[in-house]
Design an enzyme around this catalytic site. Sequence first.
Site, short mmCIF file in Angstrom:
data_model
loop_
_atom_site.label_atom_id
_atom_site.label_comp_id
_atom_site.label_asym_id
_atom_site.label_seq_id
_atom_site.Cartn_x
_atom_site.Cartn_y
_atom_site.Cartn_z
N HIS A 56 32.43 100.55 111.22
CA HIS A 56 32.58 100.78 110.09
C HIS A 56 32.63 99.93 109.00
O HIS A 56 33.45 99.09 108.70
CB HIS A 56 34.01 101.51 110.84
N GLY A 73 36.88 97.32 106.48
CA GLY A 73 38.38 97.72 105.63
C GLY A 73 38.37 99.46 106.09
O GLY A 73 37.85 99.73 105.94
N LYS A 109 35.31 100.68 99.52
CA LYS A 109 33.96 99.73 99.74
C LYS A 109 33.02 100.22 99.48
O LYS A 109 32.19 99.79 98.56
CB LYS A 109 33.83 100.29 101.45
N ASP A 163 29.02 103.19 105.15
CA ASP A 163 29.63 104.34 105.85
C ASP A 163 29.44 103.31 107.34
O ASP A 163 30.57 102.69 108.17
CB ASP A 163 29.33 105.35 106.64
N ARG A 217 44.35 80.43 98.86
CA ARG A 217 44.09 80.01 97.43
C ARG A 217 43.12 79.26 97.13
O ARG A 217 42.98 78.98 96.31
CB ARG A 217 45.44 80.09 97.08
#
Length: 309
Positions: free
Chosen positions: A138, A153, A159, A177, A243
């Site tokens: 997905h 996600g 998305k 999808d 980071r």
Amino acid sequence: MPKVRTKDLIEQFQLELISGEEGIHRPIDTSDLSRPGIEMAGFFTYYPADRVQLLGKTELTFFDTLTSEQKQERMKALCTEETPCIIVTRNQDVPDELLQASRESGMPLLRSSQTTTRLSSRLTNYLEGKLAPTTAVHGVLVDIYGVGVLITGQSGVGKSETALELVKRGHRLVADDSVEIRQEDEDMLVGSSPDLIEHLLEIRGLGIINVMTLFGAGAVRNYKRITLVINLEIWDQKKNYDRLGLDEEKMKIIDTELTKITLPVRPGRNLAVIIEVAAMNFRLKRMGVNAAQQFSERLMSAIELGNQE
């Protein structure tokens, strides 16, 4: 159910069906091919009967040197119930013994005008693609600067909207999808869209749009090798996100590990631009330029220099 049958080879490579029409639905379960030269000499101990058999000029020239009894014996042994088909290359004449054995066993006997080496190469590539391990994920697959980026996600995280912005910025949509993924080779995953939703994009509140119709043929691709996974998730204040970019996360799909980047989503972040930069930075890393590593090395050098002073 097998993915490939003998009739698929006939249609794909325009092969001439000589006999054995009743067997054209025989399954093909391996991409390996066989040129039964040693079997022509009478050694069938390790005969790979479940493979597609190719008879070229070398095999048939040797076959002509055998006695009539040997010819009948060898061809009956070649044509088994397991054998998907035998293909005679270079438009060579089919030996009567082979034709008779094919009719008796119901095994398809085919002929091609191509050389044995050329046909063997094309058959192998075709079968490896069709018989490769597959799965469905997905997400959204987009070609960004030549990098196949799989965006994943939870549902509703954005998305498809991000993919739409990427298409507007000149990149190409592969699938939305549901992404069908097949492992065509070791460490090589290729993604494509199911036929039913090819070139379509679902935007909540807007509905389904046809990307090729709206943006042109240059905005879509039928398939793309996947090299990077970007996972979108709602920003979690309690979670520490990378980071610097020194730690590389991995995600395993089938038997292949891919680089994975987790991007936190919150209002004000331009995800399309960030994903663009992530794809470019990924390409740079593959070329040997790692900005995070260079910064870390400069920082360590500065710390060591400060300690010496």
